[in-house]
Design an enzyme around this catalytic site. Structure first.
Site, short mmCIF file in Angstrom:
data_model
loop_
_atom_site.label_atom_id
_atom_site.label_comp_id
_atom_site.label_asym_id
_atom_site.label_seq_id
_atom_site.Cartn_x
_atom_site.Cartn_y
_atom_site.Cartn_z
N LYS A 49 0.84 -1.20 0.00
CA LYS A 49 0.00 0.00 0.00
C LYS A 49 0.87 1.25 0.00
O LYS A 49 0.60 2.22 -0.71
CB LYS A 49 -0.95 -0.01 1.22
CG LYS A 49 -2.05 -1.06 1.10
CD LYS A 49 -2.82 -1.26 2.40
CE LYS A 49 -3.75 -2.46 2.29
NZ LYS A 49 -4.46 -2.77 3.55
N GLN A 93 -4.68 -1.22 9.89
CA GLN A 93 -4.57 -2.55 9.28
C GLN A 93 -5.18 -3.61 10.19
O GLN A 93 -4.87 -3.68 11.38
CB GLN A 93 -3.08 -2.85 9.00
CG GLN A 93 -2.83 -4.16 8.28
CD GLN A 93 -3.37 -4.17 6.85
OE1 GLN A 93 -3.24 -3.21 6.11
NE2 GLN A 93 -3.97 -5.28 6.46
N ASP A 116 -10.82 2.86 4.18
CA ASP A 116 -11.23 1.48 3.92
C ASP A 116 -12.74 1.35 3.75
O ASP A 116 -13.23 0.30 3.32
CB ASP A 116 -10.79 0.57 5.08
CG ASP A 116 -9.44 -0.09 4.82
OD1 ASP A 116 -9.10 -0.31 3.64
OD2 ASP A 116 -8.74 -0.39 5.79
#
Ligand code: NAD
Length: 283
Positions: A49, A93, A116
């Site tokens: 990422k 994460q 997200d």
């Protein structure tokens, strides 16, 4: 006849180039990722990422916290990031260590910085048919289907897997595209009965070859989201032999995977637009 491969990389490369242009126009896009602990798979995802974000000109900050970080400490850190004008987009994460309640952390991220798209407000907007920030994998799947001009209006779409990050959101997006959607999961009886009816079949389970060729309708479009590490390498949830029946099918690797990262970068740009007021967050 073998299915046309729906490759993710060409479109992902194009989207990433578009993101780079948008970042230039915006001046700066600040993404902060938070990784708690040292889970090796998470480390790989974070590295990928960051590499992609940096290549697109996004100012990406990699926050690492020890595995024994308390829930209170992580929530305090998230709150700090929520309040910072330097931060457009926040990614925590997952999975988190067991002492931390993931749901609490997901709820703590400011919805307009939730790159997200996992916050209940973003999930809710999607459910109501007015998507705000949509999680990257389902967003990427829809972009791939659009790129390949797959007809969804009136199509019978079957999704296998009902996770909050893939199965449920993709089912909603397909519904919004006017497909007739069936959502299958681990308690579904006679999976093949459903899959054999699918014009568009999306499989997001995490079981190699869960879907065998005899479960796929002739000329169906198959999207294999699965990423399973096996002795034979990275494989999907669909037996590659299904390509003999399908009209189009995503390969694994190289199908949905590249789209996830490209769409995450797109989401960071959306977050920057919310923060600067160029877009108004619905909440
Ligand atoms: P998850 O474990 O959260 O959910 C799996 C779902 O599959 C569950 O809803 C469960 O009900 C269903 N399921 C389990 N066994 C089943 C069975 N035998 N029959 C029918 N349904 C069954 O997983 P997830 O996070 O949604 O990920 C699914 C897969 O997609 C994994 O392989 C993951 O690595 C992959 N993935 C890929 C990307 C990408 O970018 N390509 C992104 C996210 C997830």
């Amino acid at each position: 006849m073998s299915a046309t491969p729906i490759k993710g990389k060409p479109l992902a490369d194009r989207l990433r180039a578009e993101v780079a242009e948008e970042v230039k126009t915006l001046g700066r896009v600040g993404l902060v990722t938070v990784l708690v602990g040292d889970d090796p798979a998470s480390e790989v995802y974070i590295r990928l990422k960051h590499k992609a974000a940096t290549a697109a000109g996004i100012d990406a900050t990699d926050v690492r916290l020890p595995a024994d970080t308390t829930e209170a400490d992580l929530l305090a850190r998230v709150s700090e990031l929520n309040g910072s004008d330097d931060v457009d987009a926040i990614l925590v994460q997952l999975p988190l260590p067991s002492q931390i309640d993931e749901e609490k952390v997901i709820r703590a991220v400011a919805p307009a910085k939730d790159v997200d798209g996992f916050h209940p407000l973003n999930a809710g907007e999607l459910y109501l048919g007015r998507p705000a920030i949509v999680s990257a994998t389902p967003r990427g799947i829809m972009a791939l289907l659009a790129e390949h001009r797959i007809e969804l209006d009136g199509a019978r779409a079957v999704v296998i897997g009902r996770s909050d990050i893939v199965g449920k959101p993709i089912a909603h997006l397909l519904l919004q595209a006017n497909a007739t959607v069936t959502l299958c999961h681990s308690h579904t009886q006679d999976l093949a009965r459903h899959t054999l009816d699918a014009d568009v079949l999306v499989v997001a389970v995490g079981v190699p070859a869960l879907v065998t060729a005899d479960m796929v309708k002739e000329r169906a479009v198959v999207v294999d989201v699965g990423m399973n590490r096996t002795d034979a390498g990275l494989v999907g949830d669909v037996d590659p032999a299904a390509a003999e029946l399908a009209s189009a099918m995503t390969p694994v690797p190289g199908g949905v995977g590249p789209m996830t990262i490209a769409c995450l970068l797109q989401n960071a740009v959306v977050c920057a637009r919310y923060r600067t007021g160029a877009l108004v967050y619905p909440g």
